[in-house]
Write an enzyme that holds these catalytic residues in place. Sequence first.
Site: not given
Length: 234
Positions: A141, A145
């Site tokens: 993640y 990002k």
Amino acid sequence: MSRHVIVTGASRGIGKAIAQLFIDAGDNVVGASRSGEAPAGCAKSIAVDVSNSGEVNAAFKSAIEEFGPIDVLVANAGITKDGLAMRMSDDQWRDVLSINLDGAFYCARAAIASMIKARSGSVIFISSISPFVGNPGQANYAASKAGVVGLARSLATEVAGRGVTVNVVAPGLIDTDMTADIGAARDAMLAMIPMGKSGQPEDIAEVVGFLASNSARYVTGQVIAVDGGMSMGL
Ligand code: NAP
């Protein structure tokens, strides 16, 4: 004048609040999500998997045919598949990168030509403070990002001379389905937030609304954390 706004991940959580903000402003909002659900006031809802570039291209083409050039794209759709890096499967890694990073790129690429042609527009990516603070179990993640920030800054420089702004909003801990089940990590995160509380989807939507407005016309390539102070100084 009502704007043509596309919001991905508009069915729930942060994306739904963002779509609602633009609906309330009287804009033509196209809400995209996997399920095709979107708030009632959307001009159109589209079922699209953002990790599939063919589906994204077709969805954006039909939206442009119906509502004209895209004024605002909010690339918000995202998922988590947390797990310690040591035990993270290839699929766990790839799924998160495909939706969060590939998906953001596919959507921006599909929207940008119409903005350049119109010599105006605003792209807003929803990233996260995860890559800046370091959360255990989020290698996939956080990488996705962080990638979105690089994508946004590079794109911002490419289109700055064409009247198009590109910015990133980095939420902290926001109450949505995504964070409903994080257990003890919630208390650990709350302890890191100077304001001592989680945020609401509307807290993110308000900042997105500002970045999409004429008031932010001289703001591009920026990452704005909306996190109760959690990442200040980073
Ligand atoms: P959420 O409540 O889980 O909603 C996720 C949204 O993304 C849903 O609308 C979902 O559509 C859509 N989506 C997921 N995969 C998709 C795909 N392949 N194609 C199209 N749409 C897809 O999440 P949220 O908390 O609102 O998060 C929104 C964004 O904010 C995400 O990018 C997330 O990483 C970011 N963010 C959230 C937090 C937080 O604390 N909540 C913090 C930092 C950043 P369906 O309903 O159809 O599945």
